[in-house]
Structure formats: structure tokens, C-alpha cells
Design a protein around this motif. Sequence first.
Motif, PDB file in Angstrom:
ATOM      1  N   ASP A   1       0.828  -1.198   0.000  1.00 17.67           N
ATOM      2  CA  ASP A   1       0.000   0.000   0.000  1.00 17.67           C
ATOM      3  C   ASP A   1       0.864   1.250   0.000  1.00 17.67           C
ATOM      4  N   VAL A   2       0.247   2.388   0.278  1.00 15.04           N
ATOM      5  CA  VAL A   2       0.958   3.669   0.220  1.00 15.04           C
ATOM      6  C   VAL A   2       2.136   3.705   1.197  1.00 15.04           C
ATOM      7  N   ALA A   3       2.014   3.083   2.355  1.00 11.00           N
ATOM      8  CA  ALA A   3       3.115   3.079   3.320  1.00 11.00           C
ATOM      9  C   ALA A   3       4.322   2.328   2.763  1.00 11.00           C
ATOM     10  N   VAL A   4       4.083   1.175   2.170  1.00 12.26           N
ATOM     11  CA  VAL A   4       5.171   0.402   1.567  1.00 12.26           C
ATOM     12  C   VAL A   4       5.742   1.153   0.368  1.00 12.26           C
ATOM     13  N   ALA A   5       4.869   1.688  -0.467  1.00 13.12           N
ATOM     14  CA  ALA A   5       5.320   2.411  -1.662  1.00 13.12           C
ATOM     15  C   ALA A   5       6.220   3.581  -1.276  1.00 13.12           C
ATOM     16  N   HIS A   6       5.812   4.336  -0.275  1.00 10.17           N
ATOM     17  CA  HIS A   6       6.603   5.486   0.167  1.00 10.17           C
ATOM     18  C   HIS A   6       7.987   5.044   0.651  1.00 10.17           C
ATOM     19  N   GLU A   7       8.020   3.923   1.343  1.00 11.89           N
ATOM     20  CA  GLU A   7       9.256   3.408   1.917  1.00 11.89           C
ATOM     21  C   GLU A   7      10.247   2.922   0.860  1.00 11.89           C
ATOM     22  N   VAL A   8       9.764   2.330  -0.215  1.00 10.44           N
ATOM     23  CA  VAL A   8      10.660   1.653  -1.160  1.00 10.44           C
ATOM     24  C   VAL A   8      10.756   2.299  -2.542  1.00 10.44           C
ATOM     25  N   TYR A   9       9.983   3.337  -2.804  1.00 18.30           N
ATOM     26  CA  TYR A   9       9.914   3.893  -4.158  1.00 18.30           C
ATOM     27  C   TYR A   9      11.286   4.265  -4.715  1.00 18.30           C
ATOM     28  N   ALA A  10      12.086   5.021  -3.980  1.00 14.48           N
ATOM     29  CA  ALA A  10      13.395   5.471  -4.483  1.00 14.48           C
ATOM     30  C   ALA A  10      14.312   4.284  -4.761  1.00 14.48           C
ATOM     31  N   THR A  11      14.267   3.272  -3.899  1.00 18.01           N
ATOM     32  CA  THR A  11      15.097   2.084  -4.098  1.00 18.01           C
ATOM     33  C   THR A  11      14.684   1.344  -5.365  1.00 18.01           C
ATOM     34  N   LEU A  12      13.385   1.188  -5.569  1.00 16.01           N
ATOM     35  CA  LEU A  12      12.899   0.476  -6.751  1.00 16.01           C
ATOM     36  C   LEU A  12      13.172   1.268  -8.025  1.00 16.01           C
ATOM     37  N   GLU A  13      13.076   2.591  -7.928  1.00 18.37           N
ATOM     38  CA  GLU A  13      13.326   3.433  -9.091  1.00 18.37           C
ATOM     39  C   GLU A  13      14.768   3.281  -9.572  1.00 18.37           C
TER      40      GLU A  13
ATOM     41  N   ASP B   1      -3.025  -1.759  -3.154  1.00 18.31           N
ATOM     42  CA  ASP B   1      -3.826  -0.602  -3.531  1.00 18.31           C
ATOM     43  C   ASP B   1      -3.184   0.067  -4.742  1.00 18.31           C
ATOM     44  N   SER B   2      -3.697   1.230  -5.128  1.00 12.77           N
ATOM     45  CA  SER B   2      -3.176   1.891  -6.332  1.00 12.77           C
ATOM     46  C   SER B   2      -1.712   2.270  -6.201  1.00 12.77           C
ATOM     47  N   SER B   3      -1.246   2.536  -4.989  1.00 11.33           N
ATOM     48  CA  SER B   3       0.178   2.831  -4.784  1.00 11.33           C
ATOM     49  C   SER B   3       1.027   1.591  -5.065  1.00 11.33           C
ATOM     50  N   GLY B   4       0.522   0.442  -4.658  1.00 12.80           N
ATOM     51  CA  GLY B   4       1.221  -0.812  -4.942  1.00 12.80           C
ATOM     52  C   GLY B   4       1.223  -1.134  -6.420  1.00 12.80           C
ATOM     53  N   VAL B   5       0.100  -0.868  -7.074  1.00 11.72           N
ATOM     54  CA  VAL B   5       0.026  -1.073  -8.526  1.00 11.72           C
ATOM     55  C   VAL B   5       1.036  -0.167  -9.220  1.00 11.72           C
ATOM     56  N   ARG B   6       1.184   1.066  -8.735  1.00  9.73           N
ATOM     57  CA  ARG B   6       2.161   1.999  -9.311  1.00  9.73           C
ATOM     58  C   ARG B   6       3.576   1.431  -9.228  1.00  9.73           C
ATOM     59  N   LEU B   7       3.895   0.723  -8.153  1.00  9.13           N
ATOM     60  CA  LEU B   7       5.215   0.099  -8.041  1.00  9.13           C
ATOM     61  C   LEU B   7       5.417  -0.957  -9.129  1.00  9.13           C
ATOM     62  N   VAL B   8       4.371  -1.713  -9.405  1.00  2.00           N
ATOM     63  CA  VAL B   8       4.470  -2.725 -10.464  1.00  2.00           C
ATOM     64  C   VAL B   8       4.623  -2.050 -11.825  1.00  2.00           C
ATOM     65  N   VAL B   9       3.900  -0.954 -12.045  1.00  3.80           N
ATOM     66  CA  VAL B   9       4.050  -0.204 -13.295  1.00  3.80           C
ATOM     67  C   VAL B   9       5.483   0.317 -13.411  1.00  3.80           C
ATOM     68  N   LEU B  10       6.072   0.728 -12.294  1.00  2.00           N
ATOM     69  CA  LEU B  10       7.471   1.170 -12.279  1.00  2.00           C
ATOM     70  C   LEU B  10       8.392   0.057 -12.785  1.00  2.00           C
ATOM     71  N   ALA B  11       8.068  -1.185 -12.443  1.00  2.00           N
ATOM     72  CA  ALA B  11       8.870  -2.319 -12.900  1.00  2.00           C
ATOM     73  C   ALA B  11       8.835  -2.455 -14.416  1.00  2.00           C
ATOM     74  N   CYS B  12       7.810  -1.922 -15.041  1.00  2.00           N
ATOM     75  CA  CYS B  12       7.664  -2.002 -16.496  1.00  2.00           C
ATOM     76  C   CYS B  12       8.507  -0.964 -17.227  1.00  2.00           C
ATOM     77  N   GLU B  13       8.962   0.055 -16.525  1.00  2.00           N
ATOM     78  CA  GLU B  13       9.578   1.201 -17.175  1.00  2.00           C
ATOM     79  C   GLU B  13      11.013   0.970 -17.642  1.00  2.00           C
ATOM     80  N   ASN B  14      11.761   0.102 -16.997  1.00  2.00           N
ATOM     81  CA  ASN B  14      13.168  -0.096 -17.343  1.00  2.00           C
ATOM     82  C   ASN B  14      13.450  -1.494 -17.852  1.00  2.00           C
ATOM     83  N   GLY B  15      12.639  -1.967 -18.756  1.00  2.00           N
ATOM     84  CA  GLY B  15      12.884  -3.292 -19.302  1.00  2.00           C
ATOM     85  C   GLY B  15      11.619  -3.918 -19.839  1.00  2.00           C
ATOM     86  N   PRO B  16      11.751  -5.151 -20.268  1.00  2.00           N
ATOM     87  CA  PRO B  16      10.590  -5.878 -20.796  1.00  2.00           C
ATOM     88  C   PRO B  16       9.530  -6.073 -19.713  1.00  2.00           C
TER      89      PRO B  16
END
Length: 115
Positions: free
Chosen positions: A23-35, A53-68
Amino acid sequence: MAAHGGINLSDDGLRWEMWGEIDVAVAHEVYATLEAAGEGRKTLDMRRVTFIDSSGVRLVVLACENGPHPRVVGAPQLVRDIFEMMSFDMLVDFVDADPTEPLDDATRTGTGPRG
């Protein structure tokens, strides 16, 4: 307060083990590392995810940005339903397999394009 969810990274950020409530708490904590995670096809192990939640989905979308398109392993039905409702199921390859095993077309269950 005990963690209610999180993401453990390995393989230079190409492997994500996600657990609990993403969720948003996890996303906030790990976003910079995942980016900053390495480029290439990512494998997201979601076997232990209980909520997203949508914040978690955004993290998965981030995984799509730098590769297949990433492989999403063992996603519970609730995760698959959310991705389908948001039309994001085409961005990932859902697979039902042990993430330590090599993945091939026989284990691919998603409708997303091959990456």
C-alpha cells in the motif's frame, strides 16, 4: 509498529519478493530504491501478497519502465482482478511457477505480451 508489508530486492533489483499489504506506506518506503533498480526483465514474486492498492500497482508499473514486461509470479486472484479492472494486465506476464525455476511458455498464464 510492526511492518505490515514490504518488498525485498535481490539480483540487482531484478527480483522483488513482495509480501503482506502493498500500500501507500510500503510504496513510500521503497519507491526510491525500486526506481534505482537495475534495467532488465524483473521477476515479482507476489505469492505472499494479501492486499494491494493503487500505490502498490504503481510500483508494479514502475517495474515495467526499465525493461521488458515483468513476470508476476503467484499473484493471488485479488491482485489479478485489480490489474484486469485497471487494464494493466497487459503490462505484465502472470505466471504460476516457483520463481527459482526457469520460466517458459508452458508456465505462462497471463495475456500480456512477451518481454
